[in-house]
Design an enzyme around this catalytic site. Structure first.
Site, PDB file in Angstrom:
ATOM      1  N   LYS A  21       0.849  -1.195   0.000  1.00 33.64           N
ATOM      2  CA  LYS A  21       0.000   0.000   0.000  1.00 33.64           C
ATOM      3  C   LYS A  21       0.881   1.240   0.000  1.00 33.64           C
ATOM      4  CE  LYS A  21       0.891   1.600   4.299  1.00 33.64           C
ATOM      5  NZ  LYS A  21       1.430   2.955   4.588  1.00 33.64           N
ATOM      6  N   VAL A 111      11.278  -4.604   3.216  1.00 31.18           N
ATOM      7  CA  VAL A 111      10.985  -4.735   4.647  1.00 31.18           C
ATOM      8  C   VAL A 111      11.182  -3.394   5.348  1.00 31.18           C
ATOM      9  CG1 VAL A 111      11.664  -5.941   6.761  1.00 31.18           C
ATOM     10  CG2 VAL A 111      11.705  -7.148   4.565  1.00 31.18           C
ATOM     11  N   GLY A 118       4.595  -6.330   6.241  1.00 27.88           N
ATOM     12  CA  GLY A 118       4.261  -7.327   7.258  1.00 27.88           C
ATOM     13  C   GLY A 118       2.766  -7.466   7.451  1.00 27.88           C
ATOM     14  N   SER A 119       2.075  -6.335   7.451  1.00 31.61           N
ATOM     15  CA  SER A 119       0.618  -6.353   7.658  1.00 31.61           C
ATOM     16  C   SER A 119      -0.104  -7.048   6.522  1.00 31.61           C
ATOM     17  CB  SER A 119       0.093  -4.923   7.807  1.00 31.61           C
ATOM     18  OG  SER A 119       0.585  -4.309   8.977  1.00 31.61           O
ATOM     19  N   ASP A 152      -2.808  -1.697  10.502  1.00 32.61           N
ATOM     20  CA  ASP A 152      -2.896  -1.716   9.037  1.00 32.61           C
ATOM     21  C   ASP A 152      -3.504  -2.998   8.484  1.00 32.61           C
ATOM     22  OD1 ASP A 152      -1.892   0.801   8.586  1.00 32.61           O
ATOM     23  OD2 ASP A 152       0.152   0.152   8.172  1.00 32.61           O
TER      24      ASP A 152
END
Length: 299
Positions: A21, A111, A118-119, A152
């Site tokens: 995103k 990362v 991660g979300s 998120d």
């Protein structure tokens, strides 16, 4: 889909795209007593994604629990990985029998980059497990589960163009972003989201994003209007002492970007392009200096 050579051991498998995103607008509106900051953000999915493959095995004599693997050897594959915690949470919340759940992450999203890498992986794991176990969980139920993992995650479960409020979990669908090409560039350092949000408390925010104007521009499918209103109150905090953020933005503008902004708490900078050839040229030139440079598009 179930398959297997005999009736004793069966497998079910699915692969999910976990999209990154970007933030078209990010405003910090306050801080709660529990330390979380309240926000008002316009979020947008892009095509750059990780692939999350989830395989369930039933009937083994010794079930192996949750097994996480990743193509990047430096990423943790235990409880410190949000995707692993997503699987744990799913089985705890639903009471579904856990035998062997194998998760493989094919990582492409940088990362600690402000792109919700991660979300979005955690969201994909939740959706994959809900599908494989045929739980019939609603999107609202999945989002409530995802919120326990991170603010998120609910957005990543839904995707698209959204207004996010509260701590990021109050989601309102918006008119879709006009299609455009996006060049993402992450400079060779990471930032701590927690530290950036702590630092914003000491900053006098002089210019708030025109979020209402951004929403109207989206409603009119006004691409120049969207580009004009790109704004992130965290950008100056993250960019302080990190000149590469400003240099990347300047380069993108000089090479045809219609608008540029840092995403989330950074440090990834993106440029929006209405012209694909200019976007390809900018990506090619930037990638000579920054390895984490990607050409993608809005979805």
């Amino acid at each position: 889909m179930l398959f297997g050579k005999n009736q004793e051991i069966t497998h079910a498998e699915t692969t999910m795209h976990a999209c990154a995103k970007i933030n078209l607008a990010l405003d910090v509106t306050g801080r709660r007593e529990d330390g979380y900051h309240t926000v008002r953000m316009v979020m947008q999915s892009v095509a750059l994604h990780d692939d999350i493959r989830v395989t369930l095995t039933h009937g083994e004599k010794k079930p192996r629990g949750i097994l996480l693997r990743c193509n990047l050897p430096y990423l943790p594959v235990d409880e410190s990985n949000l995707a692993y915690r997503a699987a744990e949470l799913f089985y705890q919340e639903t009471g579904t029998l856990l035998e062997t759940c194998e998760i493989h992450i094919e990582k492409r999203i940088p990362v600690a980059a402000g792109l919700a890498g991660g979300s979005t992986d955690a969201a994909a794991v939740l959706r994959a497990l809900a599908t494989l176990h045929e739980t019939k969980l609603t999107d609202d139920e999945l989002c409530a589960m995802g919120l326990k993992l991170g603010a998120d995650v609910p957005y990543c479960l839904r995707g698209g163009t959204m207004l996010a409020e509260g701590i990021g979990e109050e989601l309102t669908p918006l008119a879709p972003m006009p299609h455009c090409w996006v060049v993402l560039c992450k400079p060779p350092f990471s930032v701590s989201t927690k530290e950036v949000y702590q630092a914003i408390d000491a900053v006098d925010i002089k210019r708030q994003p025109d979020t209402a104007g951004m929403i109207k521009a989206l409603e009119k499918s006004d691409f120049p209007g969207v580009c004009k209103r790109l704004s992130n109150v965290l950008e100056n905090v993250t960019a302080s002492g990190r000149r590469q953020i400003g240099e990347i933005k300047d380069f993108l503008v000089e090479n045809g970007a219609d608008g540029t902004l840092m995403s989330g708490s950074g440090p990834t900078v993106y440029g929006l392009f209405s012209d694909e050839s200019r976007a390809k040229t900018a990506e090619k030139m930037l990638s000579r200096r920054f390895a984490d440079t990607f050409l993608t598009e809005t979805v």
